[in-house]
Design an enzyme around this catalytic site. Sequence first.
Site, PDB file in Angstrom:
ATOM      1  N   ASN A   7       0.208  -0.700  -8.026  1.00 58.28           N
ATOM      2  CA  ASN A   7       0.203  -1.886  -7.177  1.00 58.28           C
ATOM      3  C   ASN A   7      -0.558  -2.964  -7.944  1.00 58.28           C
ATOM      4  O   ASN A   7      -1.776  -2.893  -8.085  1.00 58.28           O
ATOM      5  CB  ASN A   7      -0.475  -1.594  -5.831  1.00 58.28           C
ATOM      6  CG  ASN A   7      -0.533  -2.820  -4.932  1.00 58.28           C
ATOM      7  OD1 ASN A   7      -0.710  -3.947  -5.399  1.00 58.28           O
ATOM      8  ND2 ASN A   7      -0.396  -2.608  -3.635  1.00 58.28           N
ATOM      9  N   GLU A  34       3.786  -4.652  -4.662  1.00 57.81           N
ATOM     10  CA  GLU A  34       3.134  -5.922  -4.299  1.00 57.81           C
ATOM     11  C   GLU A  34       3.282  -6.942  -5.432  1.00 57.81           C
ATOM     12  O   GLU A  34       2.316  -7.561  -5.868  1.00 57.81           O
ATOM     13  CB  GLU A  34       1.664  -5.704  -3.925  1.00 57.81           C
ATOM     14  CG  GLU A  34       1.176  -6.682  -2.887  1.00 57.81           C
ATOM     15  CD  GLU A  34      -0.190  -6.345  -2.303  1.00 57.81           C
ATOM     16  OE1 GLU A  34      -0.686  -7.190  -1.541  1.00 57.81           O
ATOM     17  OE2 GLU A  34      -0.761  -5.275  -2.603  1.00 57.81           O
ATOM     18  N   ASP A 152       2.389   2.850  -3.471  1.00 56.30           N
ATOM     19  CA  ASP A 152       1.207   2.604  -2.652  1.00 56.30           C
ATOM     20  C   ASP A 152       1.562   3.001  -1.226  1.00 56.30           C
ATOM     21  O   ASP A 152       2.303   2.303  -0.542  1.00 56.30           O
ATOM     22  CB  ASP A 152       0.822   1.127  -2.732  1.00 56.30           C
ATOM     23  CG  ASP A 152      -0.349   0.765  -1.829  1.00 56.30           C
ATOM     24  OD1 ASP A 152      -0.894   1.675  -1.169  1.00 56.30           O
ATOM     25  OD2 ASP A 152      -0.700  -0.421  -1.777  1.00 56.30           O
ATOM     26  N   ASN A 154      -0.689   3.480   1.218  1.00 53.86           N
ATOM     27  CA  ASN A 154      -1.657   2.965   2.190  1.00 53.86           C
ATOM     28  C   ASN A 154      -2.090   4.042   3.180  1.00 53.86           C
ATOM     29  O   ASN A 154      -2.369   3.750   4.352  1.00 53.86           O
ATOM     30  CB  ASN A 154      -1.097   1.741   2.922  1.00 53.86           C
ATOM     31  CG  ASN A 154      -1.418   0.447   2.198  1.00 53.86           C
ATOM     32  OD1 ASN A 154      -2.557   0.210   1.807  1.00 53.86           O
ATOM     33  ND2 ASN A 154      -0.409  -0.388   1.991  1.00 53.86           N
ATOM     34  N   ASP A 224      -2.541   5.848  -3.670  1.00 57.82           N
ATOM     35  CA  ASP A 224      -1.379   5.691  -4.538  1.00 57.82           C
ATOM     36  C   ASP A 224      -0.982   7.086  -5.025  1.00 57.82           C
ATOM     37  O   ASP A 224      -1.781   7.786  -5.654  1.00 57.82           O
ATOM     38  CB  ASP A 224      -1.717   4.784  -5.716  1.00 57.82           C
ATOM     39  CG  ASP A 224      -2.188   3.413  -5.253  1.00 57.82           C
ATOM     40  OD1 ASP A 224      -1.339   2.526  -5.085  1.00 57.82           O
ATOM     41  OD2 ASP A 224      -3.411   3.247  -5.048  1.00 57.82           O
ATOM     42  N   ASP A 253      -6.680  -4.689  -7.283  1.00 55.34           N
ATOM     43  CA  ASP A 253      -7.610  -3.771  -6.627  1.00 55.34           C
ATOM     44  C   ASP A 253      -7.141  -2.320  -6.737  1.00 55.34           C
ATOM     45  O   ASP A 253      -7.881  -1.398  -6.411  1.00 55.34           O
ATOM     46  CB  ASP A 253      -7.854  -4.166  -5.169  1.00 55.34           C
ATOM     47  CG  ASP A 253      -6.599  -4.568  -4.418  1.00 55.34           C
ATOM     48  OD1 ASP A 253      -5.505  -4.611  -5.021  1.00 55.34           O
ATOM     49  OD2 ASP A 253      -6.696  -4.856  -3.208  1.00 55.34           O
ATOM     50  N   HIS A 254      -5.905  -2.103  -7.204  1.00 54.62           N
ATOM     51  CA  HIS A 254      -5.377  -0.770  -7.483  1.00 54.62           C
ATOM     52  C   HIS A 254      -5.351  -0.526  -8.992  1.00 54.62           C
ATOM     53  O   HIS A 254      -5.447  -1.468  -9.784  1.00 54.62           O
ATOM     54  CB  HIS A 254      -3.952  -0.634  -6.961  1.00 54.62           C
ATOM     55  CG  HIS A 254      -3.802  -0.738  -5.481  1.00 54.62           C
ATOM     56  ND1 HIS A 254      -3.525   0.341  -4.675  1.00 54.62           N
ATOM     57  CD2 HIS A 254      -3.877  -1.820  -4.658  1.00 54.62           C
ATOM     58  CE1 HIS A 254      -3.427  -0.060  -3.423  1.00 54.62           C
ATOM     59  NE2 HIS A 254      -3.637  -1.367  -3.372  1.00 54.62           N
TER      60      HIS A 254
END
Length: 261
Positions: A7, A34, A152, A154, A224, A253-254
Amino acid sequence: MKIASWNVNSVRSRLEHVTNWLQQNPVDVLCLQETKVVDADFPHTGLEALGYNIYIYGQKSYNGVALLSKKPLEQVTTGFASILPDIEPGWDEQKRIITGIIDGVRILNLYVPNGSEIDSEKYKYKLGWLNLLHKYLQTLLSTTPNICMCGDFNIALEDRDIHEKVSSIKNHIMSSDAERQALKELLELGFADAFRKFTEEGEHFSWWDYRTMAFSRNRGWRIDHHYLTPELYKKAISCVIDIEPRKLEKPSDHTPVIVEF
């Protein structure tokens, strides 16, 4: 074969990170989530120069997924409707699914909704989306036995997938009972967690909030994933989380997760 999932939280903002990483890690397939860009504005040039065929399913400012493959992919489709033609069109307004086949292996790249807050409309949408994904997977499995489902999600499936400051909180978003149950029901169709084949202990994460110095404190989440059907799971020889890109200036952030089989 090496398949990576990442991501990138805007492919244009992180293009240099992605191209540099691919030069150092020339995986066979890179699954991006994303991407946050419409198809017409996707940055093809630098990535194609590295020898990748690019398949995209984008959206302005939000969501978006892409497949970068060294070999051309077969049977590339996007969204739920390509497999489930009778669904409500609204389920594909958010660009979250792309799939294609390489050497007999179907790569399914997902960006599962976040859900925002427990019992919110976005949370209900997430659970509905996961329910639809269950039907989608049943259809795919009827024609393609070898699937690498990654992206991802989530969702942290177990408490060991979350740092200790959060793991004790019941019904936290991304680890609520309903979300975990929905993911378990997907896996019961015949998928296994590639990372857990090689690593049992906790404290291994793929996402860290930008706030509260989460990365430096390793207060992260493992959300992930690579989930493999049985024959691929048997063939898997490694699955690792590469935290190096998260150390860069202005990172996503991933961070990438790579499976090899």
